[in-house]
Motif scaffolding. Structure first.
Motif, mmCIF file in Angstrom:
data_model
loop_
_atom_site.group_PDB
_atom_site.id
_atom_site.type_symbol
_atom_site.label_atom_id
_atom_site.label_comp_id
_atom_site.label_asym_id
_atom_site.label_seq_id
_atom_site.Cartn_x
_atom_site.Cartn_y
_atom_site.Cartn_z
ATOM 1 N N PRO A 1 -12.054 8.539 -8.382
ATOM 2 C CA PRO A 1 -11.132 8.158 -9.186
ATOM 3 C C PRO A 1 -11.521 8.233 -10.900
ATOM 4 N N ALA A 2 -12.837 8.259 -10.909
ATOM 5 C CA ALA A 2 -13.386 8.367 -11.951
ATOM 6 C C ALA A 2 -13.282 9.703 -12.760
ATOM 7 N N GLU A 3 -13.108 10.495 -11.878
ATOM 8 C CA GLU A 3 -12.905 11.891 -12.494
ATOM 9 C C GLU A 3 -11.573 12.628 -12.741
ATOM 10 N N LEU A 4 -10.712 11.362 -12.632
ATOM 11 C CA LEU A 4 -9.159 11.746 -12.975
ATOM 12 C C LEU A 4 -8.710 11.132 -14.350
ATOM 13 N N SER A 5 -7.779 11.557 -15.026
ATOM 14 C CA SER A 5 -7.064 10.928 -16.097
ATOM 15 C C SER A 5 -6.285 9.907 -15.574
ATOM 16 N N GLY A 6 -5.753 9.015 -16.727
ATOM 17 C CA GLY A 6 -5.088 8.024 -16.449
ATOM 18 C C GLY A 6 -3.639 8.281 -15.819
ATOM 19 N N GLY A 7 -3.010 9.232 -16.007
ATOM 20 C CA GLY A 7 -1.733 9.677 -15.579
ATOM 21 C C GLY A 7 -1.904 10.302 -13.954
ATOM 22 N N MET A 8 -2.856 11.138 -13.757
ATOM 23 C CA MET A 8 -3.285 11.475 -12.347
ATOM 24 C C MET A 8 -3.737 10.277 -11.551
ATOM 25 N N ARG A 9 -4.260 9.242 -11.910
ATOM 26 C CA ARG A 9 -4.678 8.115 -11.098
ATOM 27 C C ARG A 9 -3.347 7.394 -10.939
ATOM 28 N N GLN A 10 -2.458 7.191 -11.844
ATOM 29 C CA GLN A 10 -1.115 6.670 -11.365
ATOM 30 C C GLN A 10 -0.382 7.549 -10.173
ATOM 31 N N ARG A 11 -0.550 8.504 -10.449
ATOM 32 C CA ARG A 11 0.067 9.669 -9.354
ATOM 33 C C ARG A 11 -0.413 9.215 -8.065
ATOM 34 N N ALA A 12 -1.918 9.253 -8.210
ATOM 35 C CA ALA A 12 -2.759 8.794 -6.732
ATOM 36 C C ALA A 12 -2.331 7.566 -6.177
ATOM 37 N N ALA A 13 -2.044 6.475 -7.098
ATOM 38 C CA ALA A 13 -1.686 5.138 -6.891
ATOM 39 C C ALA A 13 -0.233 5.153 -6.159
ATOM 40 N N LEU A 14 0.644 5.988 -6.800
ATOM 41 C CA LEU A 14 1.834 6.046 -6.313
ATOM 42 C C LEU A 14 1.778 6.630 -4.740
ATOM 43 N N LEU A 15 0.905 7.885 -4.573
ATOM 44 C CA LEU A 15 0.938 8.485 -3.334
ATOM 45 C C LEU A 15 0.293 7.561 -2.266
ATOM 46 N N ARG A 16 -0.693 6.632 -2.756
ATOM 47 C CA ARG A 16 -1.008 5.610 -1.706
ATOM 48 C C ARG A 16 0.071 4.616 -1.603
ATOM 49 N N THR A 17 0.848 4.340 -2.359
ATOM 50 C CA THR A 17 1.955 3.422 -1.915
ATOM 51 C C THR A 17 3.080 4.112 -1.175
ATOM 52 N N TYR A 18 3.127 5.257 -1.414
ATOM 53 C CA TYR A 18 4.225 5.968 -0.631
ATOM 54 C C TYR A 18 3.576 6.049 0.935
ATOM 55 N N MET A 19 2.190 6.220 1.069
ATOM 56 C CA MET A 19 1.490 6.542 2.278
ATOM 57 C C MET A 19 1.690 5.127 3.086
ATOM 58 N N THR A 20 2.163 4.059 2.611
ATOM 59 C CA THR A 20 2.143 2.815 3.132
ATOM 60 C C THR A 20 3.386 2.827 4.196
ATOM 61 N N GLU A 21 4.151 3.982 3.953
ATOM 62 C CA GLU A 21 5.275 4.287 4.893
ATOM 63 C C GLU A 21 6.153 3.081 5.284
ATOM 64 N N ALA A 22 6.034 2.192 4.181
ATOM 65 C CA ALA A 22 7.097 1.192 4.034
ATOM 66 C C ALA A 22 8.642 1.530 3.709
ATOM 67 N N PRO A 23 9.720 0.969 4.243
ATOM 68 C CA PRO A 23 10.752 1.334 3.938
ATOM 69 C C PRO A 23 11.317 1.168 2.435
ATOM 70 N N VAL A 24 10.517 0.209 1.907
ATOM 71 C CA VAL A 24 10.694 -0.342 0.325
ATOM 72 C C VAL A 24 9.597 -0.344 -0.443
ATOM 73 N N ALA A 25 9.449 0.077 -1.648
ATOM 74 C CA ALA A 25 8.181 -0.089 -2.334
ATOM 75 C C ALA A 25 8.596 -0.835 -3.725
ATOM 76 N N LEU A 26 7.533 -1.772 -4.092
ATOM 77 C CA LEU A 26 7.487 -2.526 -5.352
ATOM 78 C C LEU A 26 6.761 -1.946 -6.257
ATOM 79 N N LEU A 27 7.294 -1.661 -7.368
ATOM 80 C CA LEU A 27 6.160 -1.122 -8.584
ATOM 81 C C LEU A 27 5.943 -1.854 -9.754
ATOM 82 N N ASP A 28 4.829 -2.640 -10.014
ATOM 83 C CA ASP A 28 4.798 -3.602 -10.932
ATOM 84 C C ASP A 28 4.260 -2.820 -12.049
#
Lengths: 246, 257
Positions: free
Chosen positions: A129-156
């Motif tokens: 993560p330290a090698e990525l920009s803020g925007g890219m880190r948010q994308r990675a965090a969203l991908l991790r959220t998506y990989m939960t494979e839950a039918p609903v996501a909460l984004l704070d």
């Protein structure tokens, strides 16, 4: 049937003073719904209740009609900070929800690979993560959220930590990726422009204790163009929301 | 490479110059005869003693290092388990933490003779002393690491359905590694010194035993030689810890780039 129903939820940390009171929210399949309100209004508390981290004093949370009140792990949750584990590579971070569910690390990492392109993260798989920009880190965090494979996501407040230019770029990317993955999502923001640009519906949360004061439908086709926020219709929505927030 | 060279020089040059100046002044004082050579041997005499006695010193150092290694291993395990238990159970933390702190207020030099009396002149009292010295920095640093973990990250994992064991494995332990290695660096330097102190008070082999023998013979050059060796061993062990830290925490290197 709605994907998510929050019915008459009231929550208090000490059992005396309610932080949120009598909250009712519904989320349809593939819908993007926003909770808009001032800071300290109980939005994050509400998310903690919906995600099962906190159990409400009264009310219930239904996912596909099933009661999941106070049960974590059923809904994916992305907090304000990206919270990527600094000691794991991006692919390992993205695979974390699968590993937590018991999948072998190798399998989990293989399973996330096809999604890197869709999330604009090609080439970052083995990086930390330290090698990525803020925007890219948010994308990675969203991908991790998506990989939960839950039918609903909460984004704070997923984009609040980003600078204006990066935020504008990631908004366009976010609308594009949500069109592809059709993830039913509730997200929190205190940015009115962001709420109008991204949402199908907006719940206004206000008062003490926090309560839903209004519901506004953004009846605009998707994907919305990059200059939607320059149109008269956008401004009309903005005026309406500001008037209701007063 | 061109960029790296100046930073390497700027990192190592000041301490090297300081050491060289210190040794030169020391040598000069001895050569000028300001202090009698039997009381303060010159660095050259110390190095000569080190070279002449090296086979003997190496065999004694082997024993001291073995004690250090066994004591360190047990001390790390004890510290790890203690930190784990104190993190998991608040009541135990409240009960044990003051005892752990009090255990460190007892000077090593005071407890070593007791250990020798209780456990004899073999390796056991030395190892026990090293364990007593090592477990503390390991336990305290790990516990601090576990306790200071980001609450939001823990909540995130809970929202994924993680149990306590998974939260420990994926969040708490990796997050505490930095503090663990900081504690370990302190522990290794204490460990060698503790082994030597325990050997002073009784034993058949080890650098401490060698030290007492050369002290009785007033061989100050040999005493300084063994002090040099103990210091070098501590530095080497600290360097090994640093290497292990780099290996086990590769992401930390990125922060420093």
């Amino acid at each position: 049937m709605d994907k998510l129903n929050v019915n008459n939820v009231t929550f208090s940390y000490d059992g005396k003073v309610n932080v949120i009171e009598n909250i009712n929210i519904r989320l349809g399949e593939g819908e993007l719904v926003c909770l808009l309100g001032v800071s300290g209004g109980g939005k994050t508390t509400l998310f903690n209740v919906i995600s099962g981290l906190n159990r409400p004093q009264t009310g219930e949370v239904l996912l596909d009609g099933k009661d999941i009140t106070g049960v974590p792990g059923k809904i994916s949750y992305m907090l304000q900070k990206d919270l990527l584990l600094p000691y794991r590579t991006i692919e390992e971070n993205a695979a974390l929800p699968l590993i937590i569910r018991g999948m072998k690390k190798k399998e989990a990492v293989a399973k996330v690979q096809p999604h890197f392109a869709a999330f604009g993260l090609q080439g970052t798989e083995k990086k930390y993560p330290a090698e990525l920009s803020g925007g890219m880190r948010q994308r990675a965090a969203l991908l991790r959220t998506y990989m939960t494979e839950a039918p609903v996501a909460l984004l704070d407040e997923p984009f609040s930590a980003l600078d204006t230019l990066t935020k504008s770029e990631i908004h366009r990317w976010f609308l594009g990726v949500m069109e592809k993955i059709k993830l039913s999502t509730v997200f929190i923001t205190h940015d009115i422009d962001e709420a109008i640009l991204l949402s199908d519906r907006i719940y206004l949360l206000g008062g003490k204790p926090g309560a839903i004061t209004d519901e506004i439908t953004i009846d605009e086709p998707k994907p919305r163009s990059a200059d939607f926020n320059l149109t008269d219709r956008f401004l009309a929505y903005k005026r309406l929301i500001i008037s209701k927030l007063k | 490479m061109k960029r790296k060279l100046p930073s390497t020089i700027s990192k190592f040059l000041p301490p090297v110059i300081a050491i060289v100046i210190f040794l030169a002044v020391w040598q000069g004082v001895c050569m000028a005869g300001w202090v009698p050579s039997f009381m303060l041997p010159s660095p050259v005499q110390v190095v000569q003693a080190l070279i002449n006695d090296f086979p003997l010193l190496a065999s004694h150092a082997g024993v001291t290092l073995l004690e250090t290694f066994i004591g360190m291993t047990i001390g790390i395990i004890v510290g790890f388990v203690l930190a784990l238990v104190m993190d998991r159970y608040e009541l135990l933390r409240k009960a044990l933490y003051p005892l752990v702190v009090i255990s460190q207020t007892i000077p090593t030099i005071a407890i070593a003779p007791l250990l020798v009396l209780w456990f004899g002149y073999e390796m056991l009292p030395k190892i026990i002393l090293i364990v007593l010295v090592v477990f503390f920095p390991v336990a305290v640093s790990l516990l601090d690491g576990y306790q200071s973990v980001d609450k939001d990250t823990v909540n995130l994992l809970r929202s994924m359905g993680a149990d306590d064991r998974q939260i420990f494995r994926y969040v708490k332990f990796p997050a505490a590694l930095g503090q663990f290695f900081a504690g370990l660096k302190i522990a290794v330097s204490y460990a060698v010194v503790s082994a030597v102190i325990a050997e002073w008070l009784g034993g058949f082999n080890g650098l401490g035993v060698y030290m007492t023998r050369v002290k009785k013979a007033y061989s100050f050059d040999k005493m300084f030689a063994v002090i040099f060796l103990i210091s070098a061993l501590s530095l080497i062990l600290m360097w090994i810890v640093k290497i292990l830290q780099k290996k086990f925490m590769p992401w930390e290197n990125l922060k420093n780039k």
